[in-house]
Design a protein around this motif. Structure first.
Motif, PDB file in Angstrom:
ATOM      1  N   TRP A 122     -55.253   8.327  22.611  1.00  0.00           N
ATOM      2  CA  TRP A 122     -55.461   8.296  24.061  1.00  0.00           C
ATOM      3  C   TRP A 122     -54.737   7.133  24.712  1.00  0.00           C
ATOM      4  CZ3 TRP A 122     -58.468  11.271  27.436  1.00  0.00           C
ATOM      5  CH2 TRP A 122     -59.166  12.317  26.828  1.00  0.00           C
ATOM      6  N   GLN A 123     -54.760   6.004  24.055  1.00  0.00           N
ATOM      7  CA  GLN A 123     -54.101   4.821  24.622  1.00  0.00           C
ATOM      8  C   GLN A 123     -52.594   5.017  24.694  1.00  0.00           C
ATOM      9  OE1 GLN A 123     -56.485   2.252  21.706  1.00  0.00           O
ATOM     10  NE2 GLN A 123     -55.813   0.803  23.268  1.00  0.00           N
ATOM     11  N   LEU A 124     -52.030   5.578  23.617  1.00  0.00           N
ATOM     12  CA  LEU A 124     -50.583   5.792  23.577  1.00  0.00           C
ATOM     13  C   LEU A 124     -50.141   6.774  24.648  1.00  0.00           C
ATOM     14  CD1 LEU A 124     -49.245   6.157  19.954  1.00  0.00           C
ATOM     15  CD2 LEU A 124     -48.973   4.257  21.510  1.00  0.00           C
ATOM     16  N   ALA A 125     -51.010   7.735  24.937  1.00  0.00           N
ATOM     17  CA  ALA A 125     -50.675   8.763  25.929  1.00  0.00           C
ATOM     18  C   ALA A 125     -50.792   8.230  27.355  1.00  0.00           C
ATOM     19  CB  ALA A 125     -51.576   9.977  25.737  1.00  0.00           C
ATOM     20  N   PHE A 129     -49.240   2.228  29.114  1.00  0.00           N
ATOM     21  CA  PHE A 129     -49.525   1.500  27.880  1.00  0.00           C
ATOM     22  C   PHE A 129     -48.474   0.445  27.508  1.00  0.00           C
ATOM     23  CE2 PHE A 129     -49.660   1.156  23.164  1.00  0.00           C
ATOM     24  CZ  PHE A 129     -50.892   0.527  23.080  1.00  0.00           C
ATOM     25  N   VAL A 130     -47.193   0.811  27.598  1.00  0.00           N
ATOM     26  CA  VAL A 130     -46.140  -0.131  27.185  1.00  0.00           C
ATOM     27  C   VAL A 130     -46.161  -1.380  28.071  1.00  0.00           C
ATOM     28  CG1 VAL A 130     -43.651  -0.448  26.832  1.00  0.00           C
ATOM     29  CG2 VAL A 130     -44.729   1.714  26.210  1.00  0.00           C
ATOM     30  N   THR A 131     -46.355  -1.177  29.368  1.00  0.00           N
ATOM     31  CA  THR A 131     -46.462  -2.304  30.307  1.00  0.00           C
ATOM     32  C   THR A 131     -47.663  -3.182  29.969  1.00  0.00           C
ATOM     33  OG1 THR A 131     -45.577  -0.822  31.981  1.00  0.00           O
ATOM     34  CG2 THR A 131     -46.513  -2.881  32.774  1.00  0.00           C
ATOM     35  N   LEU A 132     -48.765  -2.530  29.662  1.00  0.00           N
ATOM     36  CA  LEU A 132     -49.990  -3.244  29.301  1.00  0.00           C
ATOM     37  C   LEU A 132     -49.752  -4.160  28.094  1.00  0.00           C
ATOM     38  CD1 LEU A 132     -52.816  -2.658  30.610  1.00  0.00           C
ATOM     39  CD2 LEU A 132     -53.373  -1.438  28.510  1.00  0.00           C
ATOM     40  N   VAL A 133     -49.049  -3.614  27.100  1.00  0.00           N
ATOM     41  CA  VAL A 133     -48.756  -4.379  25.891  1.00  0.00           C
ATOM     42  C   VAL A 133     -47.850  -5.559  26.215  1.00  0.00           C
ATOM     43  CG1 VAL A 133     -47.540  -4.294  23.656  1.00  0.00           C
ATOM     44  CG2 VAL A 133     -49.131  -2.463  24.281  1.00  0.00           C
ATOM     45  N   ILE A 138     -46.958 -11.528  27.133  1.00  0.00           N
ATOM     46  CA  ILE A 138     -46.466 -12.593  28.015  1.00  0.00           C
ATOM     47  C   ILE A 138     -47.601 -13.530  28.422  1.00  0.00           C
ATOM     48  CG2 ILE A 138     -45.504 -13.057  30.327  1.00  0.00           C
ATOM     49  CD1 ILE A 138     -43.917 -10.357  29.920  1.00  0.00           C
ATOM     50  N   ARG A 139     -48.710 -12.926  28.871  1.00  0.00           N
ATOM     51  CA  ARG A 139     -49.851 -13.703  29.358  1.00  0.00           C
ATOM     52  C   ARG A 139     -50.355 -14.699  28.316  1.00  0.00           C
ATOM     53  NH1 ARG A 139     -52.470  -9.606  31.449  1.00  0.00           N
ATOM     54  NH2 ARG A 139     -53.642  -9.184  29.568  1.00  0.00           N
ATOM     55  N   ASN A 140     -50.287 -14.292  27.040  1.00  0.00           N
ATOM     56  CA  ASN A 140     -50.852 -15.143  25.990  1.00  0.00           C
ATOM     57  C   ASN A 140     -49.800 -15.903  25.189  1.00  0.00           C
ATOM     58  OD1 ASN A 140     -53.848 -14.476  26.152  1.00  0.00           O
ATOM     59  ND2 ASN A 140     -52.930 -12.439  26.071  1.00  0.00           N
ATOM     60  N   ALA A 168     -40.622   4.299  20.530  1.00  0.00           N
ATOM     61  CA  ALA A 168     -39.270   3.747  20.653  1.00  0.00           C
ATOM     62  C   ALA A 168     -39.271   2.586  21.645  1.00  0.00           C
ATOM     63  CB  ALA A 168     -38.295   4.834  21.082  1.00  0.00           C
ATOM     64  N   GLN A 169     -40.011   2.729  22.740  1.00  0.00           N
ATOM     65  CA  GLN A 169     -40.092   1.657  23.739  1.00  0.00           C
ATOM     66  C   GLN A 169     -40.777   0.419  23.163  1.00  0.00           C
ATOM     67  OE1 GLN A 169     -42.152   3.716  26.875  1.00  0.00           O
ATOM     68  NE2 GLN A 169     -40.259   4.430  27.856  1.00  0.00           N
ATOM     69  N   LEU A 170     -41.834   0.649  22.393  1.00  0.00           N
ATOM     70  CA  LEU A 170     -42.548  -0.482  21.790  1.00  0.00           C
ATOM     71  C   LEU A 170     -41.661  -1.193  20.775  1.00  0.00           C
ATOM     72  CD1 LEU A 170     -46.009   1.261  21.403  1.00  0.00           C
ATOM     73  CD2 LEU A 170     -45.556  -0.749  22.833  1.00  0.00           C
ATOM     74  N   ARG A 171     -40.944  -0.430  19.976  1.00  0.00           N
ATOM     75  CA  ARG A 171     -40.036  -1.042  18.998  1.00  0.00           C
ATOM     76  C   ARG A 171     -38.919  -1.808  19.695  1.00  0.00           C
ATOM     77  NH1 ARG A 171     -39.712   0.334  13.722  1.00  0.00           N
ATOM     78  NH2 ARG A 171     -38.336  -1.459  13.708  1.00  0.00           N
ATOM     79  N   ALA A 172     -38.467  -1.269  20.831  1.00  0.00           N
ATOM     80  CA  ALA A 172     -37.436  -1.957  21.605  1.00  0.00           C
ATOM     81  C   ALA A 172     -37.953  -3.304  22.114  1.00  0.00           C
ATOM     82  CB  ALA A 172     -36.959  -1.077  22.759  1.00  0.00           C
ATOM     83  N   LEU A 173     -39.234  -3.353  22.431  1.00  0.00           N
ATOM     84  CA  LEU A 173     -39.870  -4.622  22.831  1.00  0.00           C
ATOM     85  C   LEU A 173     -39.888  -5.624  21.677  1.00  0.00           C
ATOM     86  CD1 LEU A 173     -43.270  -3.986  24.710  1.00  0.00           C
ATOM     87  CD2 LEU A 173     -41.276  -5.236  25.567  1.00  0.00           C
ATOM     88  N   GLY A 174     -39.938  -5.094  20.455  1.00  0.00           N
ATOM     89  CA  GLY A 174     -40.030  -5.952  19.276  1.00  0.00           C
ATOM     90  C   GLY A 174     -41.382  -5.876  18.585  1.00  0.00           C
ATOM     91  N   VAL A 175     -42.240  -4.980  19.078  1.00  0.00           N
ATOM     92  CA  VAL A 175     -43.580  -4.814  18.508  1.00  0.00           C
ATOM     93  C   VAL A 175     -43.488  -3.930  17.259  1.00  0.00           C
ATOM     94  CG1 VAL A 175     -45.831  -3.731  18.979  1.00  0.00           C
ATOM     95  CG2 VAL A 175     -44.724  -5.135  20.738  1.00  0.00           C
TER      96      VAL A 175
END
Ligand code: C2E
Ligand code: MG
Ligand code: MG
Ligand code: MG
Length: 292
Positions: A122-125, A129-133, A138-140, A168-175
């Motif tokens: 549900w979270q991934l959908a 979500f990507v912005t939240l991550v 950044i915040r922390n 793919a977006q998360l991996r691009a972030l480096g997560v």
């Protein structure tokens, strides 16, 4: 199956189902307001490098101490939170809380630790979500490689196209993306190459019998060999004995997690564990490359 059972058994099955449903309703009711009432907390379980013993990663595991029901295990309330959609709010709380904790560990023995968080489909959908991550990172003040998201195989089959894009977006972030409970679910080997994964977590069910069952031993061996050839990191879950740890290390498993190393514990306790682990490793003389 149901046809073969007698009348009595069928009735019992129905009563069981009613009990499950009733249970679900009670849990669902108790979950409302539980975040605001501060009833949730996270415990953290160490994951160590199989060769060096260094504490490298930590998995955050959710705990709920309900004022109405007492402690409720995640296997019972997570499915209910998924059914009601509350998992989105709860998952956001977990992400924030875990990232904040890693931020607090700066300049401690847990300075460079990677945090693993369980994420439901549900979270991934959720479109945000990507912005939240990235905002939580950044915040922390976390670097993206310090975060790893654990998904189950079910997530991968549910909405293939969207999930692929989000991963793919998360991996691009480096997560990092890790496949949890590997081997128990709807395993299709094609998932391993199709999705942007970097870690496989071998399920406890296989690790449990590795010392005594040839079948489990062969299976784990094969999973590790396959992981190596696909360039994936391997974590063994549920390592409960020194014997299992030795076998896994010899098979080339990269990381170990389980009661043999540490139970899931509160942040303060984990920090003490990390301190003593670091001190022990510093005392161990460097291994010679060869012995004459
Ligand atoms: P998981 O992600 O596979 O987590 C590992 C589970 O195995 C944890 O159970 C942990 O306490 C347990 N475990 C670890 N080492 C050992 C061992 O050596 N022996 C045995 N017998 N058990 C071991 P826990 O904490 O009860 O969590 C159960 C499941 O609930 C997790 O399985 C995960 O799927 C889910 N979960 C927990 N926290 C969250 C969360 O924040 N979000 C979501 N979506 N799911 C969560
Ligand atoms: Mg997990
Ligand atoms: Mg698991
Ligand atoms: Mg599990």
């Amino acid at each position: 199956e149901a046809k073969k059972t007698g009348r009595g058994e069928q009735r019992m099955f129905t009563e069981d189902m009613n009990a499950v449903a009733r249970d679900g309703l009670v849990i669902d009711g108790a979950l409302r307001g539980a975040i605001e009432a501060n009833e949730f907390s996270l415990v953290y379980q160490a994951i160590t490098n199989a060769q060096t013993g260094k504490l490298t990663k930590v998995e955050a595991l959710l705990r709920w101490n309900s004022s109405l029901l007492g402690p409720v295990p995640p296997d019972r309330f997570i499915p209910v939170a998924e059914d009601s959609g509350m998992i989105i709010e709860l998952g956001t709380w977990v992400l924030d809380q875990a990232c904040r904790q890693v931020g607090l560990w700066k300049q401690s023995a847990l300075d460079d630790v990677t945090i693993s968080i369980n994420v439901s489909s549900w979270q991934l959908a959720d479109p945000g979500f990507v912005t939240l991550v990235s905002q939580a990172l950044i915040r922390n003040g976390l670097s993206p490689h310090q975060l790893e998201l654990e998904l189950t195989e079910r997530v991968l089959i549910e909405d293939t196209l969207n999930v692929q894009t989000v991963l793919a977006q998360l991996r691009a972030l480096g997560v990092g993306i890790s496949l949890d409970d590997f081997g128990t679910g709807y395993s299709s080997l094609s998932y391993l190459t199709q999705f942007h994964l970097n870690t496989l977590k071998i399920d406890r069910a296989f690790v449990m019998d590795i010392e005594h069952s040839e079948r489990s031993n062969n299976l784990v061996h094969a999973i590790i060999a396959m992981g190596h050839s696909l360039g994936l990191q391997l974590v063994a879950e549920g390592v409960e004995t020194a014997g299992q740890a030795t076998i896994l290390e010899q098979m080339g498993c990269h990381y170990l997690q389980g009661y043999h190393i540490a139970r899931p514990i509160a942040p303060d306790e984990l920090l003490r564990f990390a301190d003593s682990r670091a001190a022990a490793l510093a005392q161990t003389p460097a291994q010679p490359d060869f012995v004459i």
